[in-house]
Design a protein around this motif. Structure first.
Motif, short mmCIF file in Angstrom:
data_model
loop_
_atom_site.label_atom_id
_atom_site.label_comp_id
_atom_site.label_asym_id
_atom_site.label_seq_id
_atom_site.Cartn_x
_atom_site.Cartn_y
_atom_site.Cartn_z
N ALA A 1 0.91 -1.15 -0.03
CA ALA A 1 0.04 0.06 0.20
C ALA A 1 0.77 1.15 0.02
N THR A 2 2.06 1.27 0.95
CA THR A 2 3.02 2.35 0.76
C THR A 2 3.56 2.71 -0.48
N THR A 3 3.92 1.56 -1.18
CA THR A 3 4.51 1.75 -2.56
C THR A 3 3.40 2.27 -3.61
N TYR A 4 2.17 1.95 -3.38
CA TYR A 4 1.22 2.23 -4.29
C TYR A 4 0.93 3.94 -4.13
N VAL A 5 0.73 4.44 -2.82
CA VAL A 5 0.32 5.85 -2.73
C VAL A 5 1.50 6.76 -3.08
N ASN A 6 2.77 6.18 -3.05
CA ASN A 6 3.94 6.78 -3.59
C ASN A 6 3.98 6.82 -5.10
N GLU A 7 3.51 5.81 -5.58
CA GLU A 7 3.40 5.75 -7.15
C GLU A 7 2.44 6.77 -7.53
N VAL A 8 1.40 6.96 -6.91
CA VAL A 8 0.29 7.74 -7.25
C VAL A 8 0.64 9.30 -7.04
N CYS A 9 1.43 9.49 -5.99
CA CYS A 9 2.22 10.74 -5.78
C CYS A 9 3.02 11.03 -6.88
N MET A 10 3.96 10.14 -7.48
CA MET A 10 4.75 10.40 -8.27
C MET A 10 4.03 10.69 -9.82
N ALA A 11 3.12 10.03 -10.09
CA ALA A 11 2.50 10.59 -11.23
C ALA A 11 1.91 11.95 -10.98
N LEU A 12 1.44 12.20 -10.26
CA LEU A 12 0.91 13.90 -9.97
C LEU A 12 2.13 14.81 -10.16
N THR A 13 3.23 14.54 -9.12
CA THR A 13 4.24 15.49 -9.36
C THR A 13 5.26 15.42 -10.77
N SER A 14 5.15 14.25 -11.33
CA SER A 14 5.96 14.16 -12.47
C SER A 14 5.43 15.14 -13.51
N SER B 1 3.54 17.85 -12.70
CA SER B 1 3.43 19.14 -12.42
C SER B 1 4.60 20.15 -12.95
N ASP B 2 4.45 21.35 -12.26
CA ASP B 2 5.50 22.24 -12.82
C ASP B 2 6.60 22.40 -11.73
N MET B 3 6.60 21.41 -10.65
CA MET B 3 7.51 21.39 -9.69
C MET B 3 7.86 19.84 -9.27
N PRO B 4 8.36 19.17 -10.22
CA PRO B 4 8.45 17.65 -10.10
C PRO B 4 9.55 17.17 -9.23
N ASP B 5 10.72 18.12 -9.06
CA ASP B 5 11.81 17.85 -8.16
C ASP B 5 11.98 18.80 -7.23
N ILE B 6 11.83 18.43 -5.87
CA ILE B 6 12.31 19.42 -4.87
C ILE B 6 13.51 18.64 -3.94
N TYR B 7 14.05 19.42 -2.98
CA TYR B 7 15.11 18.98 -2.31
C TYR B 7 14.71 17.61 -1.62
N ASN B 8 15.47 16.41 -2.06
CA ASN B 8 15.17 15.14 -1.37
C ASN B 8 13.80 14.67 -1.85
N GLY B 9 12.94 15.23 -2.61
CA GLY B 9 11.92 14.56 -3.27
C GLY B 9 10.51 14.51 -2.38
N TYR B 10 9.40 13.92 -2.92
CA TYR B 10 8.18 13.64 -2.08
C TYR B 10 8.20 12.30 -1.65
N HIS B 11 7.53 12.27 -0.65
CA HIS B 11 7.41 10.92 0.30
C HIS B 11 6.15 10.74 0.88
N VAL B 12 5.66 9.50 0.78
CA VAL B 12 4.11 9.56 1.22
C VAL B 12 4.23 8.35 2.34
N GLY B 13 3.78 8.58 3.39
CA GLY B 13 3.47 7.21 4.46
C GLY B 13 2.16 7.18 4.74
N ILE B 14 1.88 6.02 5.44
CA ILE B 14 0.24 5.79 5.60
C ILE B 14 0.19 5.52 7.08
N LEU B 15 -0.60 6.22 7.87
CA LEU B 15 -0.70 6.33 9.20
C LEU B 15 -1.54 5.23 9.85
N ASP B 16 -1.29 4.57 10.56
CA ASP B 16 -2.07 3.42 10.96
C ASP B 16 -3.22 4.07 12.12
#
Length: 315
Positions: free
Chosen positions: A102-115, A117-132
């Motif tokens: 599930a964590t890989t999945y939400v990060n892939e969705v995020c990557m699709a959105l940011t890639s 966009s007009d800001m695909p790269d930021i310092y150290n990238g975008y990272h998504v975590g799922i809170l239990d």
């Protein structure tokens, strides 16, 4: 005891008025004008024979320096480290959901959105975590840290709706809402420092000079008060644009808000506590999508539906 007539008298009224002028300047004037008023008040007091000691002048200089620092730009690297500290505070309150798929999945969705966009790269990238947590919530920090709860993911009925949630948080990051919040906080701290300087001149006391702890104050904003309504509406508009550019259906943002509108009837924490009502956001989103004319066409719908069904079964 009679006062020595040769000792300069410190009249309180002009100094209190000067301090009030400085405070009102935060909302009505630029910081440059506030600094000028500070200098003007200082000069007038001196001209009237109310001489300041060298110690008091140092305090005024320190408060000027604090105001100058409050206007400095926050670098991408600083954004990241502030965000990382906020992320650590989030994880001191919630556990990460240990579901690699599930964590890989939400990060892939995020990557699709940011890639796309007009800001695909930021310092150290975008990272998504799922809170239990069954709480319905999502949080983003400056520097690209995004958290969504299991409860929120379980509310979604399609990958597009999950994309809507993540796109909203990416919107906050790309619009630099957290950075603006930090800069406002710095300016407020600098203003208090300035008024503290004026007060210490009156009383002979001391004042604290500092810009505060950005991560602590930002955490309070995210968990207690939330961003302003205007910023939330801006993040929704940005989310719709990000979704359309990435091939997702922006209407999913509307349908996700419809789900949250129903949840508001029983939920009081999480997004319900820190966001404007879903009804008010829906009104804004409908108008934005209609005006922008994104349409409803999207691609890979069957693949997205299959991915979503697989992930929903693992949550």
């Amino acid at each position: 005891m009679e006062r020595n007539s040769s000792t300069p008298r410190i009249h309180l009224a002009p100094l209190v008025v000067a301090a009030a002028l400085m405070l009102s300047a935060v909302s009505c004037e630029t910081t440059d004008k506030m600094t000028a008023k500070m200098q003007s008040a200082s000069d007038k007091i001196t001209e009237k024979g109310q001489a300041m000691s060298d110690r008091n002048r140092v305090k005024i200089d320190e408060s000027r320096e604090a105001i100058a620092k409050s206007k400095e730009e926050i670098t991408p690297e600083q954004e990241y480290y502030i965000g990382r500290e906020v992320a650590a505070k989030v994880l001191s309150q919630y556990r990460l959901y240990q579901n690699a798929r599930a964590t890989t999945y939400v990060n892939e969705v995020c990557m699709a959105l940011t890639s796309a966009s007009d800001m695909p790269d930021i310092y150290n990238g975008y990272h998504v975590g799922i809170l239990d947590s069954r709480e319905i919530n999502a949080i983003s920090t400056p520097g690209g840290h995004i958290f969504v709860t299991r409860g929120l993911l379980e509310c979604a009925t399609s990958e597009d709706e999950i994309a809507a949630v993540i796109a909203h948080e990416v919107g906050h990051i790309q619009l630099k809402h957290a950075v603006k919040s930090i800069k406002t906080s710095r300016l407020n701290d600098a203003t208090l420092s300035t008024i503290g300087a004026a007060g210490s001149i009156v009383t002979g006391g001391t004042y604290q000079d500092g810009l505060g702890n950005a991560a602590n104050e930002l955490m309070t904003t995210l968990s207690t008060t939330g961003y302003s309504k205007t910023q939330e509406y801006e993040a929704d508009a940005k989310a719709a644009s990000l979704m359309a550019d990435a091939g997702y259906n922006p209407e999913a943002l509307r349908s996700m808000l419809e789900v949250l509108k129903e949840k508001e009837k029983t939920e009081t924490e999480g997004m319900m506590k820190t966001h404007p009502s879903a009804s008010s956001r829906l009104f804004q989103v409908r108008g934005h999508i209609r005006t922008a004319g994104y349409g409803t066409a999207s691609f890979n719908e069957e693949k997205r539906a299959a991915r979503f069904a697989s992930i929903q079964g693992s949550l």
